[in-house]
Design a protein around this motif. Structure first.
Motif, mmCIF file in Angstrom:
data_model
loop_
_atom_site.group_PDB
_atom_site.id
_atom_site.type_symbol
_atom_site.label_atom_id
_atom_site.label_comp_id
_atom_site.label_asym_id
_atom_site.label_seq_id
_atom_site.Cartn_x
_atom_site.Cartn_y
_atom_site.Cartn_z
ATOM 1 N N GLU A 163 9.700 1.322 -4.945
ATOM 2 C CA GLU A 163 9.632 0.147 -4.069
ATOM 3 C C GLU A 163 8.575 0.337 -2.990
ATOM 4 O O GLU A 163 7.875 -0.619 -2.621
ATOM 5 C CB GLU A 163 10.998 -0.139 -3.448
ATOM 6 N N GLU A 186 0.082 -4.969 -0.833
ATOM 7 C CA GLU A 186 -0.738 -5.033 0.376
ATOM 8 C C GLU A 186 -2.215 -4.788 0.063
ATOM 9 O O GLU A 186 -3.098 -5.461 0.618
ATOM 10 C CB GLU A 186 -0.259 -3.995 1.396
ATOM 11 N N THR A 200 5.262 -2.070 -2.630
ATOM 12 C CA THR A 200 4.875 -2.709 -1.371
ATOM 13 C C THR A 200 3.418 -2.421 -1.041
ATOM 14 O O THR A 200 2.658 -3.328 -0.653
ATOM 15 C CB THR A 200 5.772 -2.226 -0.223
#
Length: 210
Positions: A25, A33, A29
């Motif tokens: 996770e 980004e 993320t």
């Protein structure tokens, strides 16, 4: 061949086994980004496996293609894409070391946790770079150098991680400029693996494959 046999055997369990490489996770993320994708852009995920990076980058994105050589992995990925409702994502069975299609047509290419299974990881980056359009971006996710020799036997790893210097050199050989590097410490144990994300961009047109 060893890697192919490993993937065929463990495809149904791959989503669980993948977590051994660290906090997925956190990686997801950071990938979002570093590689935001508008709907107008095309994405290719090389060595897509069960389609995890399609799940991360596919929603809200443009045309997306997952490529893998394992029939068993693609079967799991196909079921996952249906469950996730990712109608913009397609799958194709092909050897990522011998791609012969879509030359120079993708805005972004991802190679996620693939290189450490290969004897010639630089060859995979050469194939990945050939897919990029001018200005296209290549995002590579893999392990930093480590000393866990048992991964060669238990999980078919061929390489024990990669340094920033060697990956930058391989990217430069393909006319790509490495713009961003992120190191992610994904565990609390002293021997936890570090995951590195390299983001590179093509400047100019790709060299035609012969």
């Amino acid at each position: 061949r060893a890697a192919e046999e490993y993937f065929a055997k463990y495809a149904p369990e791959w989503d669980r086994l993948r977590q051994l490489d660290g906090d997925e996770e956190l990686v997801a993320t950071k990938v979002r980004e570093m590689l935001p994708l508008p709907r107008t852009q095309r994405l290719a995920d090389l060595g897509t496996g069960t389609g995890r990076l399609l799940q991360v980058l596919g929603p809200g994105g443009g045309e997306t293609l997952g490529i893998d050589n394992s029939h068993e992995m693609l079967a799991v990925a196909r079921a996952n894409l249906k469950r996730w409702g990712l109608e913009n994502c397609q799958l194709r069975q092909a050897d990522i070391l011998a791609l012969s299609h879509d030359f120079g047509t993708f805005d972004a290419v991802v190679v996620h946790q693939v290189l450490h299974f290969l004897d010639r990881p630089w060859a995979a980056l050469a194939e990945a770079s050939s897919l990029l359009a001018p200005g296209g971006r290549l995002l590579v996710v893999d392990l930093a150098p480590h000393g866990m020799e048992d991964l060669r036997e238990t999980h078919a790893h061929r390489r024990l991680g990669f340094s920033d210097e060697e990956v930058r050199e391989w990217l430069a050989d393909q006319g790509l400029t490495c713009e961003t590097i992120r190191h992610l410490n994904t565990g609390n144990q002293p021997d936890a693996l570090t995951i590195t994300i390299w983001l590179a961009r093509r400047v100019g047109s790709p060299t035609s494959k012969t």
